[in-house]
Scaffold this motif. Structure first.
Motif, short mmCIF file in Angstrom:
data_model
loop_
_atom_site.label_atom_id
_atom_site.label_comp_id
_atom_site.label_asym_id
_atom_site.label_seq_id
_atom_site.Cartn_x
_atom_site.Cartn_y
_atom_site.Cartn_z
N ARG A 128 50.96 47.67 49.90
CA ARG A 128 49.83 48.19 49.14
C ARG A 128 50.09 49.64 48.75
O ARG A 128 50.37 50.48 49.61
N LEU A 129 50.02 49.91 47.46
CA LEU A 129 50.24 51.27 46.95
C LEU A 129 48.91 51.88 46.55
O LEU A 129 48.19 51.33 45.71
N HIS A 130 48.60 53.02 47.17
CA HIS A 130 47.37 53.75 46.86
C HIS A 130 47.75 55.04 46.15
O HIS A 130 48.63 55.78 46.60
N ARG A 131 47.12 55.31 45.00
CA ARG A 131 47.42 56.51 44.22
C ARG A 131 46.14 57.31 44.00
O ARG A 131 45.08 56.74 43.72
N THR A 132 46.27 58.61 44.09
CA THR A 132 45.21 59.50 43.64
C THR A 132 45.81 60.50 42.68
O THR A 132 46.93 60.99 42.88
N HIS A 133 45.10 60.77 41.57
CA HIS A 133 45.52 61.77 40.59
C HIS A 133 44.40 62.79 40.46
O HIS A 133 43.23 62.42 40.26
N ARG A 134 44.75 64.06 40.55
CA ARG A 134 43.77 65.13 40.41
C ARG A 134 44.31 66.19 39.46
O ARG A 134 45.44 66.67 39.64
N TRP A 135 43.51 66.56 38.46
CA TRP A 135 43.90 67.65 37.57
C TRP A 135 43.43 68.96 38.17
O TRP A 135 42.26 69.12 38.52
N ASP A 136 44.34 69.92 38.29
CA ASP A 136 44.04 71.24 38.82
C ASP A 136 43.91 72.20 37.64
O ASP A 136 44.92 72.58 37.03
N PRO A 137 42.69 72.62 37.28
CA PRO A 137 42.51 73.48 36.11
C PRO A 137 43.05 74.89 36.32
O PRO A 137 43.40 75.57 35.34
N VAL A 138 43.13 75.33 37.55
CA VAL A 138 43.63 76.68 37.83
C VAL A 138 45.13 76.76 37.59
O VAL A 138 45.64 77.66 36.92
N LEU A 139 45.87 75.77 38.11
CA LEU A 139 47.32 75.74 37.97
C LEU A 139 47.77 74.91 36.76
O LEU A 139 48.96 74.84 36.49
N ALA A 140 46.81 74.31 36.07
CA ALA A 140 47.09 73.51 34.87
C ALA A 140 48.17 72.46 35.14
O ALA A 140 49.20 72.41 34.48
N ARG A 141 47.90 71.63 36.12
CA ARG A 141 48.85 70.59 36.48
C ARG A 141 48.12 69.40 37.09
O ARG A 141 46.98 69.52 37.55
N SER A 142 48.78 68.25 37.06
CA SER A 142 48.24 67.03 37.67
C SER A 142 48.98 66.78 38.98
O SER A 142 50.22 66.77 39.00
N ARG A 143 48.24 66.57 40.03
CA ARG A 143 48.83 66.34 41.35
C ARG A 143 48.55 64.90 41.76
O ARG A 143 47.39 64.49 41.88
N SER A 144 49.61 64.12 41.95
CA SER A 144 49.48 62.71 42.31
C SER A 144 50.00 62.50 43.72
O SER A 144 51.08 62.97 44.07
#
Length: 254
Positions: free
Chosen positions: A164-180
């Motif tokens: 089972r693969l669990h993914r979370t994606h969060r956009w960081d507006p301060v660093l302008a990047r997506s963290r998965s």
């Protein structure tokens, strides 16, 4: 051997991403090279090659091409069965390759999104150095829309072949990047967890970075069409190295 990001992911990468990665390669880089490649032998350098999905797609669409695969993860290249003589373990930004030797430098399935703007600029410069005059850099690239809006606060889970693969994606507006964050679970619990970070620049910045590196933008299109839509999820870029070498950054339109 030192463990790097994607080493764990290499074992299950194609299980979860294989079909989508192949479609992306065929619609984007594969379609462009099928039109651009000369009838005779061509040399291709694949940046962020992973398990070699690109080389397999190109073997079908550009059979006269010889693909050299570069990736920071030796485990990815090994898992993909890339022949040792066509394998380079190295960083996409700071790689060194034979100069003026390749007809095409390619990078598929949003690999260049994993580079900061500074690293992307360095990557484009090294790609230009590796290309013969008149050669092309071709890559697909996730848009700001998909990283900043579609993946702003996304959570997804799927099960295949008993894992089972669990993914979370969060956009960081301060660093302008997506963290998965990718977490793989088996019957006995967590098997591994990796964190991947993606960045994005707009097409105008990409063109300026390319010009500075000596690459002229030939075309930017949506992955599934001939036109360009700013809000599309993925774009395909085609840049060309000037016949005389570096292209001065004059600000003129290509």
């Amino acid at each position: 051997m030192t463990t790097t990001a994607y080493d764990h992911w290499s074992d299950t990468y194609e299980l979860f991403e294989g079909a989508m990665a192949e479609d992306t390669w065929r619609l984007g880089i594969g379609a462009e090279l099928a039109k651009l490649a000369a009838p005779g032998p061509v040399r291709i350098l694949d940046l962020g090659a992973g398990t070699g999905m690109g080389s397999r797609v190109l073997a079908d669409l550009v059979p006269q091409g010889e693909v050299t695969s570069l990736d920071r993860s030796a485990a990815m290249l090994e898992h993909g069965g890339i022949p040792p003589e066509l394998r380079i373990v190295g960083d996409m930004a700071r790689f060194t390759a034979e100069q003026d030797a390749y007809d095409f430098v390619v990078s598929g399935f949003d690999a260049l999104n994993y580079l900061t703007a500074a690293d992307l600029a360095e990557c484009l410069g090294n790609a230009a150095a590796a290309l013969r005059p008149g050669g092309h850099l071709v890559f697909d690239y996730s848009s700001r829309k998909v990283l900043q809006e579609d993946w702003r606060n996304l959570e997804h889970e799927e099960t295949r072949d008993g894992v089972r693969l669990h993914r979370t994606h969060r956009w960081d507006p301060v660093l302008a990047r997506s963290r998965s964050v990718l977490s793989l679970y088996g019957a006995d619990g967590l098997l591994w967890r990796e964190t991947h970070v993606q960045y994005v620049v707009d097409p105008f910045t990409m063109e300026e970075l390319g010009r500075t590196a000596g690459l002229r933008t030939v075309r930017v299109r949506d992955i599934d069409g001939d036109g360009f839509t700013p809000g599309h999820t993925t774009h395909v870029y085609v840049l060309r190295k000037d016949e005389q070498g570096a292209v001065p950054n004059t600000g003129e339109q290509a």
